[in-house]
Design a protein around this motif. Structure first.
Motif, PDB file in Angstrom:
ATOM      1  N   ILE A 198     -35.387  74.861 -17.566  1.00  0.00           N
ATOM      2  CA  ILE A 198     -35.034  74.790 -18.984  1.00  0.00           C
ATOM      3  C   ILE A 198     -35.829  73.688 -19.677  1.00  0.00           C
ATOM      4  CG2 ILE A 198     -33.155  74.267 -20.596  1.00  0.00           C
ATOM      5  CD1 ILE A 198     -31.247  75.637 -18.670  1.00  0.00           C
ATOM      6  N   ASP A 199     -36.024  72.570 -19.001  1.00  0.00           N
ATOM      7  CA  ASP A 199     -36.827  71.497 -19.579  1.00  0.00           C
ATOM      8  C   ASP A 199     -38.267  71.951 -19.799  1.00  0.00           C
ATOM      9  OD1 ASP A 199     -37.035  68.604 -20.333  1.00  0.00           O
ATOM     10  OD2 ASP A 199     -38.476  68.610 -18.678  1.00  0.00           O
ATOM     11  N   THR A 200     -38.789  72.769 -18.877  1.00  0.00           N
ATOM     12  CA  THR A 200     -40.132  73.320 -19.048  1.00  0.00           C
ATOM     13  C   THR A 200     -40.200  74.222 -20.272  1.00  0.00           C
ATOM     14  OG1 THR A 200     -40.502  73.248 -16.659  1.00  0.00           O
ATOM     15  CG2 THR A 200     -41.944  74.673 -17.943  1.00  0.00           C
ATOM     16  N   ILE A 201     -39.148  75.013 -20.485  1.00  0.00           N
ATOM     17  CA  ILE A 201     -39.102  75.892 -21.658  1.00  0.00           C
ATOM     18  C   ILE A 201     -39.093  75.072 -22.945  1.00  0.00           C
ATOM     19  CG2 ILE A 201     -37.642  77.526 -22.906  1.00  0.00           C
ATOM     20  CD1 ILE A 201     -36.844  78.722 -20.236  1.00  0.00           C
ATOM     21  N   ILE A 202     -38.279  74.020 -22.981  1.00  0.00           N
ATOM     22  CA  ILE A 202     -38.199  73.184 -24.183  1.00  0.00           C
ATOM     23  C   ILE A 202     -39.531  72.490 -24.442  1.00  0.00           C
ATOM     24  CG2 ILE A 202     -37.019  71.244 -25.266  1.00  0.00           C
ATOM     25  CD1 ILE A 202     -35.350  73.804 -24.986  1.00  0.00           C
ATOM     26  N   ASP A 203     -40.138  71.970 -23.388  1.00  0.00           N
ATOM     27  CA  ASP A 203     -41.426  71.296 -23.563  1.00  0.00           C
ATOM     28  C   ASP A 203     -42.505  72.263 -24.037  1.00  0.00           C
ATOM     29  OD1 ASP A 203     -40.284  68.943 -22.791  1.00  0.00           O
ATOM     30  OD2 ASP A 203     -41.004  69.024 -20.715  1.00  0.00           O
ATOM     31  N   GLY A 204     -42.330  73.559 -23.775  1.00  0.00           N
ATOM     32  CA  GLY A 204     -43.300  74.542 -24.234  1.00  0.00           C
ATOM     33  C   GLY A 204     -43.351  74.686 -25.736  1.00  0.00           C
ATOM     34  N   PHE A 205     -42.351  74.165 -26.450  1.00  0.00           N
ATOM     35  CA  PHE A 205     -42.374  74.219 -27.911  1.00  0.00           C
ATOM     36  C   PHE A 205     -43.366  73.225 -28.500  1.00  0.00           C
ATOM     37  CE2 PHE A 205     -38.473  76.492 -27.225  1.00  0.00           C
ATOM     38  CZ  PHE A 205     -38.307  77.294 -28.348  1.00  0.00           C
ATOM     39  N   PHE A 206     -43.634  72.134 -27.790  1.00  0.00           N
ATOM     40  CA  PHE A 206     -44.481  71.073 -28.361  1.00  0.00           C
ATOM     41  C   PHE A 206     -45.914  71.530 -28.621  1.00  0.00           C
ATOM     42  CE2 PHE A 206     -41.007  68.513 -26.580  1.00  0.00           C
ATOM     43  CZ  PHE A 206     -40.727  67.694 -27.660  1.00  0.00           C
TER      44      PHE A 206
END
Length: 392
Positions: A198-206
Motif C-alpha cells: 500500500i505504501d508503494t501504491i501511495i508513493d506512486g502518486f508522487f
C-alpha cells in the motif's frame, strides 16, 4: 494500458482525444443490474486472463513461482510462512471463483474485487480484511496517467492481491526486497507485507504529480506568451485529470485511517505505526494535489486576463495610430479646400508659395515623427511599452 483493450477503469486518461466519442467513463463506479443476486461477478469481455504468482517466504527461505491452477497454492496457505498470492487479470470467472473457494472468500468480497471500479475502502469479513485501493502510474509519453484498482485480502498468514492488468505493476521493488532479503520484510508477517504494498501504491502518486507540476509551469508560460484555444483545451484537460486523481486518493486516506484505528487482530500494533507514516504520505499527496488544482483553476483566470491584455494592447496601438493621423488629416483637409486666391477676399497665401507642396509634406512628417517619438518614450509603442508593463 491501451484504451481499446483494457477495462474502462484501467484506460489511459486522455479526455480530449475525440470530443465526439469521449464518454468520460472514469467518473463511474461499478454497479449491479437491478434485481441481480448478491455476489454476481461482472467480467469485462476485454479483460486479461488471470496470471497467478506466488511468493512464499520466511526469515530463512523464499519461494517464487507462477501457478497454473488456483488450487496449487493450498499447501502454502496451510504453512506458518507468509504466502503472497498475486493475481494479475480479471478475465476468467471460473479462475476467480476457484480462487474464492481456495481462500474461502465471502461472495460479497469477491464481488468487490472483480466488479471494478470500486471506491477505496476497508471492510472486515470474519477473519479476513478487504482493502480496496487505486494505483496510478504515469503514461509512457508523460502526459496523463493510468488508473487501476488493486484489491487486498489479508489473512493471518497470507495476502491475496488482485490487479486489473499485469503491465502496470509497481510491486516489483517489494518482490526484490523479499527475494534479496532487504530490510526486515522477511522477518515480519502478512500485515507488514500489506503495508509495504500500500505504501508503494501511495508513493506512486508522487511522480504523477511531479509531471503535472511541470505541465502546469509550461502551460502557464504558454498562456502568458501566446494564449490560444489549445491553451483552453490543455487547462480543461489538466483540471479533469486532477479531479480524477482526487477521487482516487481522498477515499484512500479514509481507508488508511480505518486501518490505523481498527482493532482487528490481523493488524499488529507495530504495523499500525507504519500505516501512520503511510497516512502522512497520503496527506502530503492531497496537499500537492489541491495546490495543483488551485493552480489549474487560476490558469483560466490568467488566460482570460492575457486575452484581455492582448485586446487592450491592440486597441491601444490602433488608438495611437489614429491619434497620429488626426493632425495629418487636419492639415490635408485645410489645404485641400481649393479656394482660389484671385476670387476669395480672404486668400490663402500658402497656396501661392513655390515650395508650398514640399512645405506641407515636411510639416506632416515632422508632426507625425514628433508624436511617434513622444509615444515611444511614454512606452505606448513597441517593446518599450511591453517592458514597462512587465516591470509594473
Amino acid at each position: 494500458m491501451l484504451q481499446e483493450s483494457y477495462p474502462k477503469s484501467a484506460k489511459p486518461i486522455d479526455p480530449i482525444q475525440d470530443d465526439e466519442e469521449e464518454e468520460y467513463d472514469e467518473f463511474d463506479y461499478a454497479y449491479n443490474e437491478p434485481g441481480s443476486l448478491p455476489g454476481t461477478l461482472i467480467i469485462d469481455e476485454d479483460a486479461t486472463v488471470p496470471n497467478i504468482f506466488l511468493i512464499d517466504y520466511h526469515a530463512d527461505n523464499v519461494t517464487g513461482m507462477q501457478l497454473l491452477h488456483p488450487e496449487d497454492c493450498t499447501p502454502y496457505l496451510e504453512s506458518e510462512s507468509v504466502s503472497w498470492v498475486d493475481v494479475q487479470g480479471l478475465g476468467s470467472e471460473d479462475v476467480l471463483q476457484r480462487i474464492g473457494q481456495v481462500f474461502k472468500i465471502h461472495p460479497l468480497i469477491l464481488e468487490d474485487v472483480v466488479n471494478i471500479p470500486q471506491r477505496p475502502k476497508v471492510e472486515e469479513y470474519d477473519d479476513r480484511l478487504l482493502i480496496i485501493t487505486h494505483m496510478v502510474t504515469p503514461k509512457n509519453d508523460g502526459i496523463g496517467f493510468i488508473s487501476e484498482q488493486v484489491s487486498f485480502v489479508l489473512g493471518k498468514n497470507y495476502l491475496l492481491t488482485v490487479q486489473e492488468e499485469p503491465e502496470h505493476d509497481t510491486f516489483e521493488v517489494v518482490r526484490e526486497r523479499i527475494h534479496r532479503n532487504k530490510g526486515s520484510i522477511r522477518n515480519q508477517r502478512a500485515d507488514y507485507l500489506s503495508y509495504c504494498l500500500i505504501d508503494t501504491i501511495i508513493d506512486g502518486f508522487f511522480p504523477v504529480l511531479e509531471d503535472y507540476g511541470e505541465r502546469l509551469e509550461d502551460l502557464q508560460d504558454a498562456v502568458l506568451a501566446n494564449p490560444s484555444s489549445q491553451s483552453i483545451d490543455a487547462i480543461l484537460r489538466i483540471r479533469r485529470e486532477l479531479l480524477l486523481l482526487r477521487r482516487a486518493i481522498w477515499p484512500q486516506r479514509e481507508a488508511i485511517k480505518l486501518l490505523i484505528r481498527d482493532d482487528s487482530t490481523l493488524l499488529s500494533d507495530s504495523v499500525r505505526v507504519y500505516f501512520s507514516d503511510c497516512y502522512d504520505h497520503v496527506v502530503q499527496v492531497i496537499d500537492m494535489l489541491e495546490t495543483y488544482r488551485e493552480l489549474a483553476s487560476s490558469l483560466m483566470d490568467v488566460y482570460l486576463s492575457s486575452i484581455s491584455m492582448r485586446t487592450n494592447e491592440v486597441m491601444q496601438v490602433l488608438t495611437v495610430i489614429s491619434v497620429i493621423f488626426m493632425p495629418l488629416t487636419f492639415i490635408a483637409g485645410v489645404y485641400g479646400m481649393n479656394f482660389n486666391p484671385q476670387v476669395s477676399p480672404w486668400n490663402m497665401p500658402e497656396l501661392e508659395w513655390s515650395y508650398g507642396y514640399v512645405t506641407c509634406w515636411a510639416l506632416m512628417i515632422v508632426t507625425a515623427g514628433t508624436m511617434i517619438i513622444y509615444f515611444w518614450r511614454k512606452g505606448w509603442l513597441g517593446k518599450t511599452r511591453i517592458a514597462k508593463t512587465g516591470r509594473s
